[in-house]
Design an enzyme around this catalytic site. Sequence first.
Site, PDB file in Angstrom:
ATOM      1  N   HIS A 449      38.949   1.617  54.639  1.00 13.99           N
ATOM      2  CA  HIS A 449      39.800   2.787  54.430  1.00 13.99           C
ATOM      3  C   HIS A 449      39.231   4.044  55.080  1.00 13.99           C
ATOM      4  O   HIS A 449      39.918   5.080  55.162  1.00 13.99           O
ATOM      5  CB  HIS A 449      39.998   3.022  52.930  1.00 13.99           C
ATOM      6  N   ASP A 453      44.342   4.715  57.348  1.00 12.60           N
ATOM      7  CA  ASP A 453      45.002   4.703  56.042  1.00 12.60           C
ATOM      8  C   ASP A 453      45.884   3.472  55.923  1.00 12.60           C
ATOM      9  O   ASP A 453      45.989   2.645  56.841  1.00 12.60           O
ATOM     10  CB  ASP A 453      45.809   5.980  55.832  1.00 12.60           C
TER      11      ASP A 453
END
Length: 478
Positions: A449, A453
């Site tokens: 992450h 995204d």
Amino acid sequence: MNTPGTVLDFALPDLGEGLTEAEVVRWFVAVGDEVGVDQPVVEVETAKAVVEVPCPYAGVVTRLCGEPGTTLRVGTPLLSVAATGATATAAAPAAATPAADAPASGTPAAVPPAAAAAAPATAAPAAGTSAGARPATAAPADPAPAGAGAGAGAADPRYDGSGHVLVGYGTAPPPRRRGRAAGADRGDHPEQVRVVSPVVRRLARERAVDLRTLRGTGPDGLILRADVERAARADEPDAVRIPLRGLRGTVADTLTRAHREIPAATAWVDVDATRLLEARRRLSAPATGGAAAADGPGASPRVSLFALLARICTAALAEFPELNSRVDTERQEIVRLSAVHLGLAAHTDRGLVVPVVRDAHRRTLPELAAETERLTTAAREGRLTPAELSGSTFTLNNFGALGVDGSTPLLHHPQAGMLGIGRIVPRVWAVDGRPEIRDVGQFSVTFDHRVCDGGTAAGFLRRVADLVEEPLSLLRLL
């Protein structure tokens, strides 16, 4: 040229890829054997592969440094060779084969009592120093126990009867003089341990045995290796301990680091793979003739599902390059990589390995098919080299081969992404508003992450799904 009779020490060489240690699997030679230059002398297991190590010297083997199962660090002695022409007498001082209880590299070696008595002024070599190294300043010998002379041998409490010196007394007081009851030390000092060798101390740590609870069966209550093993069996009658070393240890370290450092998330989608499987059958069918022509001249190359998925994966990465990257934590930078070195997670009898298809983005489908077949075969047979197991930038994990529908795997550190393929099985699927039986599988993407995204990861996964469902769009990429 080496002078005949000179004892030459051969250290464990640098095996590449940043490897710092290796475990002895088996010796091809024994003490007294004659070896030639570049003759393989030992098979060792590194964190990435099992390799044979050749000797750079010719002569007679005088010493082997480690039993099978011993872990040695790069640069420490592996074996000693007397240059051709050495006599048996000249080679004798270094010819002792390490005993079964020999400690691992970095632990003081045990010295036979006779040798210790014969050369009291000779300093023992430091840990990691070969027998032929320059002499160091002699260290004072341990004071002999009361009543024990220089030739006491097994009568000396520092010996366990097997020819090993029991190095150091730990926190225990020296042996009592004659007349004191055997075992009185334990009664007077229940928290202290009788004289124990480094080998026994290490074994107790590995087997989680508290030495303070044992009654030794050796001279004057000495705790021996057999005492520790007996206690371990009594505490864990059904337990099996598997050392975390070699390949298994490397996998454990890599996954632990990935779990600790990478904030990973997983997204998945069900995909109709019916047309992809049909395309695979057509691509692998013989060009002419019957089934027997499949391996003959002019036959079409066999294309595995793995190869098709590899091509789909590289095509999607070209559109979403964020997932082909890594994080440089020291410089706090995302390093986006231009080349796709595709790791193929393969489950073998030795555990999980990840061979690498170099420059997968530049290969045609036939080239991918040939390379994936070569690597997966080598993985099953345990023939992968360290270079073939290093440097992947993204991983393709076909855990459907294990019979499961989906998974949330750990990333292969330091990678930022992994495409997972669940099993593809017949299911009821809506086609143009009507239910049909289609070949459906669950596809997933696990991603770091920090590098992207969820929108980017979902876009990548959706592109993969579209290519699986409409494989004709791959024609321009083949």
